[in-house]
Design a protein around this motif. Sequence first.
Motif, PDB file in Angstrom:
ATOM      1  N   THR A 192       2.713  -0.841  -6.101  1.00 34.09           N
ATOM      2  CA  THR A 192       2.045  -0.098  -5.030  1.00 34.09           C
ATOM      3  C   THR A 192       0.622   0.203  -5.483  1.00 34.09           C
ATOM      4  O   THR A 192       0.412   0.723  -6.570  1.00 34.09           O
ATOM      5  CB  THR A 192       2.787   1.213  -4.719  1.00 34.09           C
ATOM      6  N   GLN A 244      -2.977   2.220  -4.735  1.00 32.80           N
ATOM      7  CA  GLN A 244      -3.446   3.431  -4.038  1.00 32.80           C
ATOM      8  C   GLN A 244      -4.815   3.830  -4.533  1.00 32.80           C
ATOM      9  O   GLN A 244      -5.269   3.423  -5.552  1.00 32.80           O
ATOM     10  CB  GLN A 244      -2.467   4.565  -4.204  1.00 32.80           C
ATOM     11  N   ASP A 281       0.852  -1.188   0.000  1.00 29.83           N
ATOM     12  CA  ASP A 281       0.000   0.000   0.000  1.00 29.83           C
ATOM     13  C   ASP A 281       0.891   1.242   0.000  1.00 29.83           C
ATOM     14  O   ASP A 281       2.117   1.137  -0.051  1.00 29.83           O
ATOM     15  CB  ASP A 281      -1.000  -0.025   1.162  1.00 29.83           C
ATOM     16  N   ILE A 282       0.296   2.437   0.071  1.00 25.67           N
ATOM     17  CA  ILE A 282       1.095   3.666  -0.019  1.00 25.67           C
ATOM     18  C   ILE A 282       2.023   3.870   1.173  1.00 25.67           C
ATOM     19  O   ILE A 282       2.943   4.677   1.114  1.00 25.67           O
ATOM     20  CB  ILE A 282       0.217   4.920  -0.238  1.00 25.67           C
TER      21      ILE A 282
END
Length: 117
Positions: free
Chosen positions: A115, A117, A31-32
Amino acid sequence: MKKLIAFLVVVSLLISCMKNRDTIASITVLDINNIPVGGAEVRIYSVDSQGIPTGRINYTTTTDASGKAIFNFNDLYKKGQAGFAVLNIEAEKNNLAGNGIIKVEEEKTNEATVTIQ
């Protein structure tokens, strides 16, 4: 001449008995905040030079608790093949998504991170 033939037979047998090493693509989804995302759906697929999916390679799996999705290409890789593939990656979970690319080299574990988001 007999020694040369015997040598060639032995070399041929040794080469034919060599086992291929695994050709693997390992995708980590974060994730971020750089936290691994378990349960994300990961798709890995091939495209042509215009970016259109070819259908040759199109696999989907889900990440494990450590955020990893593993794809094994042993069934597609043939010994002696020069290069394997550059593949697109799509990852998503809930309303989060991310993309990437991975170069898969033969008989190696190839890694990429996406990643979402």
